[in-house]
Structure formats: structure tokens, C-alpha cells
Design an enzyme around this catalytic site. Structure first.
Site, short mmCIF file in Angstrom:
data_model
loop_
_atom_site.label_atom_id
_atom_site.label_comp_id
_atom_site.label_asym_id
_atom_site.label_seq_id
_atom_site.Cartn_x
_atom_site.Cartn_y
_atom_site.Cartn_z
NE ARG A 69 -3.78 0.01 2.12
CZ ARG A 69 -4.51 -0.33 2.99
NH1 ARG A 69 -4.78 0.22 4.11
NH2 ARG A 69 -5.38 -1.41 3.06
CG HIS A 73 -1.63 5.30 -0.43
ND1 HIS A 73 -2.05 6.10 0.19
CD2 HIS A 73 -2.18 4.20 -0.92
CE1 HIS A 73 -3.38 5.40 0.37
NE2 HIS A 73 -3.32 4.32 -0.26
CG ASP A 74 6.36 6.88 -3.44
OD1 ASP A 74 6.29 8.22 -3.08
OD2 ASP A 74 7.18 6.39 -3.86
CB VAL A 77 1.17 11.43 -4.27
CG1 VAL A 77 1.26 12.88 -4.01
CG2 VAL A 77 -0.17 11.18 -3.70
CD GLU A 95 3.21 12.67 -0.99
OE1 GLU A 95 3.18 11.14 -0.86
OE2 GLU A 95 4.02 13.16 -1.80
CG ASN A 101 -1.70 9.21 2.28
OD1 ASN A 101 -2.24 8.12 1.93
ND2 ASN A 101 -0.60 9.93 1.70
N PRO A 170 -7.49 7.07 -5.28
CG PRO A 170 -7.44 5.07 -6.78
CD PRO A 170 -6.61 6.07 -5.94
CG HIS A 200 -7.85 -3.79 -2.26
ND1 HIS A 200 -9.03 -2.98 -2.53
CD2 HIS A 200 -6.86 -2.98 -1.82
CE1 HIS A 200 -8.49 -1.80 -2.31
NE2 HIS A 200 -7.26 -1.94 -2.13
CB THR A 201 -5.95 -11.02 -2.80
OG1 THR A 201 -6.30 -11.98 -2.29
CG2 THR A 201 -4.74 -10.73 -2.84
CG ASP A 252 -9.36 -12.73 0.23
OD1 ASP A 252 -10.29 -13.33 0.52
OD2 ASP A 252 -8.52 -13.29 -0.40
CG ASP A 260 -5.80 -16.33 -2.81
OD1 ASP A 260 -6.31 -15.08 -2.68
OD2 ASP A 260 -6.18 -17.18 -1.87
#
Length: 337
Positions: A69, A73-74, A77, A95, A101, A170, A200-201, A252, A260
Site C-alpha cells: 500500500r 500511495h507513493d 502522488v 503526505e 493517508n 482512489p 486487496h486480496t 479478503d 491469491d
């Protein structure tokens, strides 16, 4: 209804093409990154990063998601320039404490430890931006994800983009069009967006980021499945209608510490934890993205392949000013004096 959906999808496709043409002129040229950038100056760089990440993930598997993450995020921006690692100073507004953040990012101390090791081994040589990019790759591998070769040679930014975190990143409640727009602005395609969302798994979401979803349209997308009903009950016990904003739940829930494709299978069942995830499959505009969700849910090899390609592409996002006028920080938290 079928005609209506087709029309909406066609309109979205046309808008996406328009954004591609507009934003392509804003995307900086790719920097001259190469795989063996540190071959002579710091040949042990990859080994040092890997060992430190092994220790971090072994101590807590959630550290893998934290580093991944951080990298995301780096890069979103002002490019992958290590700006997300900068602390506030009298002259610089970092940031880290921006609204999008401040509660979302962890793992800074892991990067600090890697940097300290590399400064002992190869002082003033390896940029924090490169460290974060390699660490993110190793984080994925260590929890079962794919390998990809990481081009290196990034410079560290001397500035940060506090305001850009509001417009570029986002958010959990973004609609599909907003998500696509933000990815296209970075030079990333719809395919890249769906594949990278598969990150996001692994990882967790805070109650404040999924409250609107579970008390909103969750029951519309899940289709009265008894297992889904129990899942929703559990989520509501973790995240009441008010308070407990920092309580967390895995994005998940099937295999939260394993990289996965179950994330996509969860979307097929309408059980996506945050709105921006479920939008990939359930939005009325999700003509193209829905096909990709189905593809990756059914074919983990296809997902791994595209995720690897998209991560390299994301890692090449660069603010050319940072590349040309940047530096190799001695401490990832502060610009060199």
C-alpha cells in the site's frame, strides 16, 4: 434494460478513450530505469531488501500489505519518488498526515531498517524510492504472490504532494468512473486498474471505509446467500452504525494473508468489502471491468501475469522533475541538508 446497460457501457468506453487522449499528454516520459542499476555500486541491494522483508512478514504477515500500500500511495502522488516517506518539517508538508493517508499507511519503520542496512553497506547509493519498489515486490512474493523483475534507478524527491493525495488517490467510496479516471491519469489502463485492485486480496480496511457499504447496497449485491448473510452480520458487529471507526476487517475474508485470486471470487458473490471494489463487478458501467473480474476469478495464472506487468508499469510512473533534480536520501524521512 439490456439496451440501457449497453448504452451506459458504450458511453463509459468513449469517455475512457477521451481521458486517455487528454491525460496521455500529462504523463511524464518513462525514466531510464534498468534491472542491473546497482550491479557495480551496491550488488547486495536485492539480498538485503529481501532478508529484511522476510523478517518483517514473518513477524506479522500484515506487513506485506502495508508495504504494498505504501508503494501504491507513493506512486500515485507525483510518481514513485519516495515522497510518501517524508516527515513534516518547518519547510515541508509531507503526505503522511494527509486525510487519505494518516490512518491508512504503515510500514515506515520497515523501510527505515532497510535503509539503515543499505547505508552501512553502500552509503549514499540506493534511493528510498527504489527500496520501496523492491520491498513491495518482495512483500507480494512472501505471501504467495508472483515474482517480477524490478527496473531500478529512481531518485528521491525533495518535495511532497500533500494536496495531490486528495485528488490522485482512489477512495473506498469512489464510483467506477472516478476510479478509472484516476488510474488513466497515471497512464494506467482499465486492465491495469482491475489487476492492481487485486492487491486487496491482502490487507485490512477500517470501519470508516466500509460502513457505507455494509449499511448501504451490500444486500443488493450479495443475493441472499446464507453465507453472505452471516458475513454481513459479522461485519456489522465489527463496524456499528457509529463509532469504532478504526476497527478493521480483512478485504479478503477467505484468505487474508495469502496473495491469491479469491478477492475476485468474493466480488462475483457480491461480497466486496468496500464500494470501490464491488463497483468493478456490480456497477451498471462495469462492462469491461466485469469481464476482467470473471477472468481473474477463474484464472489465477492470468491474474498473476497481469498483476506483475501492471506493477512494473505502475513502478515506472515518475515525475521527471524529481528524477532529474532528485537525490539519494541518507534518511528516507528527510531531504538531505
Amino acid at each position: 434494460m439490456t439496451h440501457f446497460r449497453y448504452t451506459k457501457g458504450f458511453v463509459l468506453h468513449c469517455l475512457v478513450l477521451s481521458f486517455c487522449m487528454v491525460f496521455s499528454s500529462l504523463k511524464a516520459s518513462e525514466p531510464p530505469l534498468i534491472l542491473d542499476y546497482y550491479e557495480k555500486t551496491c550488488p547486495t541491494v536485492l539480498e538485503i531488501v529481501r532478508k529484511e522483508m522476510e523478517c518483517a512478514v514473518l513477524s506479522d504477515p500484515r506487513n506485506a500489505a502495508s508495504i504494498l500500500r505504501l508503494h501504491f500511495h507513493d506512486c500515485f502522488v507525483q510518481g514513485c519518488d519516495g515522497s510518501v516517506l517524508l516527515d513534516n518539517t518547518i519547510t515541508l508538508k509531507g503526505e503522511k498526515k494527509a486525510p487519505n493517508n494518516i490512518h491508512a499507511l504503515k510500514g515506515f519503520r520497515i523501510i527505515d531498517r532497510i535503509k539503515n542496512k543499505l547505508e552501512s553497506e553502500c552509503p549514499g547509493t540506493v534511493s528510498c524510492a527504489d527500496i520501496l519498489t523492491v520491498a513491495a515486490r518482495d512483500a507480494v512474493i512472501l505471501v504467495g504472490g508472483p515474482y517480477w523483475a524490478v527496473p531500478l534507478g529512481r531518485q528521491d524527491s525533495k518535495t511532497a504532494g500533500y494536496e495531490l493525495t486528495e485528488t490522485n488517490l482512489p477512495t473506498a467510496d469512489d464510483g467506477l468512473f472516478s476510479i478509472i479516471t484516476k488510474f488513466i491519469y497515471q497512464g494506467l489502463s482499465v486492465t491495469d486498474m482491475v489487476a492492481l485492485s487485486g492487491a486487496h486480496t491482502i490487507g485490512m480496511a477500517r470501519c470508516t471505509n466500509f460502513r457505507n457499504r455494509i449499511y448501504g447496497d451490500f444486500t443488493t449485491t450479495w443475493g441472499s446467500n446464507p453465507i453472505s448473510k452471516q458475513y454481513l452480520t459479522t461485519l456489522k458487529s465489527v463496524c456499528p452504525t457509529s463509532g469504532s471507526d478504526n476497527n478493521e476487517s480483512a478485504m479478503d475474508y477467505v484468505s487474508p494473508n495469502l496473495f491469491d485470486n479469491s478477492y475476485y471470487q468474493i466480488l462475483l458473490r457480491g461480497e466486496g468489502l468496500i464500494n470501490s471494489d464491488q463497483e468493478l463487478y456490480s456497477s451498471i458501467l462495469a462492462v469491461e471491468t466485469k469481464k476482467l473480474v470473471v477472468k481473474y476469478a477463474e484464472n489465477p495464472i492470468a491474474f498473476f501475469k497481469q498483476f506483475s506487468e501492471s506493477m512494473v508499469k505502475m513502478g515506472n510512473i515518475t515525475n521527471m522533475d524529481s528524477y532529474v533534480n532528485g537525490e539519494v536520501r541518507k534518511n528516507c524521512r528527510f531531504v538531505n541538508t
